[in-house]
Design an enzyme around this catalytic site. Structure first.
Site, PDB file in Angstrom:
ATOM      1  N   ARG A  52       0.838  -1.215   0.000  1.00  0.00           N
ATOM      2  CA  ARG A  52       0.000   0.000   0.000  1.00  0.00           C
ATOM      3  C   ARG A  52       0.871   1.262   0.000  1.00  0.00           C
ATOM      4  NH1 ARG A  52      -2.462   2.194   4.184  1.00  0.00           N
ATOM      5  NH2 ARG A  52      -2.705   0.250   5.316  1.00  0.00           N
ATOM      6  N   TYR A 104     -16.998  14.619 -17.244  1.00  0.00           N
ATOM      7  CA  TYR A 104     -17.280  13.212 -16.989  1.00  0.00           C
ATOM      8  C   TYR A 104     -18.343  13.085 -15.891  1.00  0.00           C
ATOM      9  CZ  TYR A 104     -16.750   8.378 -15.662  1.00  0.00           C
ATOM     10  OH  TYR A 104     -17.010   7.069 -15.378  1.00  0.00           O
ATOM     11  N   ASP A 177      -8.316  17.042 -16.392  1.00  0.00           N
ATOM     12  CA  ASP A 177      -8.589  15.641 -16.721  1.00  0.00           C
ATOM     13  C   ASP A 177      -8.204  15.476 -18.191  1.00  0.00           C
ATOM     14  OD1 ASP A 177      -9.684  13.194 -17.451  1.00  0.00           O
ATOM     15  OD2 ASP A 177     -11.369  13.382 -16.058  1.00  0.00           O
ATOM     16  N   LYS A 202      -8.788   4.104 -20.004  1.00  0.00           N
ATOM     17  CA  LYS A 202      -9.189   4.429 -21.372  1.00  0.00           C
ATOM     18  C   LYS A 202      -7.965   4.324 -22.299  1.00  0.00           C
ATOM     19  CE  LYS A 202     -13.028   5.281 -19.178  1.00  0.00           C
ATOM     20  NZ  LYS A 202     -13.353   6.579 -18.637  1.00  0.00           N
TER      21      LYS A 202
HETATM   22  C1  LIG Z   1     -13.799   7.116 -17.344  1.00  0.00           C
HETATM   23  C2  LIG Z   1     -13.433   8.488 -16.940  1.00  0.00           C
HETATM   24  C3  LIG Z   1     -13.156   8.808 -15.600  1.00  0.00           C
HETATM   25  C4  LIG Z   1     -13.286   7.780 -14.504  1.00  0.00           C
HETATM   26  O1  LIG Z   1     -12.333   6.785 -14.637  1.00  0.00           O
HETATM   27  P1  LIG Z   1     -12.538   5.246 -14.127  1.00  0.00           P
HETATM   28  O2  LIG Z   1     -11.245   4.634 -14.503  1.00  0.00           O
HETATM   29  O3  LIG Z   1     -13.718   4.707 -14.850  1.00  0.00           O
HETATM   30  O4  LIG Z   1     -12.775   5.322 -12.656  1.00  0.00           O
HETATM   31  C5  LIG Z   1     -12.755  10.101 -15.316  1.00  0.00           C
HETATM   32  N1  LIG Z   1     -12.681  11.048 -16.275  1.00  0.00           N
HETATM   33  C6  LIG Z   1     -12.962  10.782 -17.555  1.00  0.00           C
HETATM   34  C7  LIG Z   1     -12.858  11.857 -18.573  1.00  0.00           C
HETATM   35  C8  LIG Z   1     -13.356   9.507 -17.924  1.00  0.00           C
HETATM   36  O5  LIG Z   1     -13.663   9.251 -19.190  1.00  0.00           O
END
Ligand SMILES: *Cc1c(COP(=O)(O)O)cnc(C)c1O
Length: 379
Positions: A52, A104, A177, A202
């Site tokens: 951790r 998001y 982001d 992603k």
């Molecule tokens: C999918 C996504 C998230 C969240 O990510 P997870 O890996 O699903 O928890 C945050 N921001 C954007 C732009 C996303 O597409």
């Protein structure tokens, strides 16, 4: 042997070119161990005691993400949302946060559900309304301004430098982001952003087989130390296998993004001329609001996601997504195969997305196949 300067593309393909000392292997090992031997004098080799706090599998993936984003340090999380929440957890009661309206859905939902009960004040504003942003940021109070560009799912483009200037005038931190753009297209830190965020689930992983998140920091300042503590104390860290899959996926990031973005441009141009479509959201269309800023900020590419509004409303949109067979009906994006999604019904009652909207995540397939599939689905 003369040292040759390597481009970031080459560094990425070679995962920084690390060779494992013990084994000479080019591909790193996965370290599932949660605990590490302690020496008789109570010290730890490499300073590692417990997973951790730190696991050796994190090292190479973190170093590569930090280098790709042009940051000093990266912290991995068990998901993109765990990274999002870690940023919000740096705020104290009374701090003010600004979030764009098209963002998001998990990020917006978290703020709407939890920010008030934690005493965090917030405003949700139009994505590119810089005048409103100037008006609502408060000295000594606004601590965080959130950017997501392109935004999800309307692909709104934010002028990062402009937001940074406004946020810095009140000493607020800017978090971007960067999940949709990836550092292949945009490196927000170059524009003065303090922290870049990824749902590495992603594009960075790219194959739809690991849930994982990351933050990258421009400086190792107090907020960054706090984030490292939050990661350790809260324990929302990825497993070694997910981390390994992320590193493996990132090696092909450049080639995937180039193909994906080119495919997306071809598909967007096809859809933009289709009589059944009332609107295409894609920043690469010269008619789109974000085109100019996207052109200067996205390295000549426009991303791999586009959204469409189908003429005939909800019923027709559902019919179109029912008829595809090369596109896969699934949520998420950034995988090598193309996906299509009716977004409003996925987001549920909290959604502010029109119910005739379909979101397309373009993959690396042959663009002619993708167009044929959409053509027959729209007939
Ligand atoms: C999918 C996504 C998230 C969240 O990510 P997870 O890996 O699903 O928890 C945050 N921001 C954007 C732009 C996303 O597409």
């Amino acid at each position: 042997m003369k040292k040759v300067k390597k481009s970031l593309e080459t560094r990425c393909a070679q995962a920084l070119g690390w060779i494992e000392k013990e084994t000479s292997s080019l591909v790193p090992s996965i370290y599932p161990s949660t605990t590490f031997i302690r020496n008789s004098d109570l010290s730890y080799n490499d300073g590692r005691a417990y997973t951790r706090a730190d696991n050796p599998t994190y090292d190479q993936a973190s170093a590569l993400i930090a280098e790709l984003e042009g940051g000093k340090s990266a912290q991995l999380f068990s998901s993109g949302m765990a990274a999002v929440v870690a940023v919000f957890q740096t705020l104290k009661a009374g701090d003010h946060l600004v979030l764009p309206q098209n963002v998001y859905c998990g990020t917006r939902t978290w703020v709407e559900k939890y920010a008030s009960s934690w005493g965090i004040e917030y405003d949700i504003i139009e994505n590119n309304d810089y005048k409103i942003l100037e008006k609502i940021v408060k000295k000594n109070n606004t601590k965080l301004v959130w950017i997501e560009t392109p935004s999800n799912p309307e692909l709104r483009i934010t002028d990062i430098g402009r937001v940074v200037d406004i946020a810095k005038s009140v000493d607020a931190l800017v978090v971007a982001d960067n999940t949709l753009a990836t550092p292949v297209l945009t490196k927000p830190i170059e524009y003065g952003v303090d922290i870049t965020l990824h749902s590495a689930t992603k594009y960075l992983n790219g194959h739809g087989d690991a849930l994982i998140g990351a933050l990258v920091s421009k400086d190792e300042n107090n907020t960054w130390q706090k984030i490292k503590e939050i990661a350790h104390d809260g324990g929302a860290l990825p497993g070694p296998v997910e981390t390994w899959l992320l590193l493996r996926g990132m090696r092909t990031l450049y080639i995937r993004m180039n193909k994906i973005c080119k495919n997306a441009e071809i598909v967007a141009n096809f859809l933009n001329q289709h009589p059944q479509i009332s609107k295409v959201f894609f920043p690469g269309l010269p008619t789109s609001d974000g085109y100019e800023v996207a052109t200067k900020q996205m390295n000549g590419l426009y991303g791999g996601i586009l959204s469409i509004r189908v003429k005939g409303g909800y019923k027709k949109a559902v019919e179109v997504q029912a008829k595809v067979n090369i596109f896969k009906r699934a949520t998420s994006f950034g995988t090598i195969e193309s996906l299509i999604e009716h977004r409003a019904s996925y987001e549920g009652p909290r959604s502010n997305i029109p119910d005739d909207l379909l979101r397309l995540s373009i993959g690396i397939e042959n663009s002619k196949d993708l167009i044929s599939d959409l053509k027959q689905a729209l007939e």
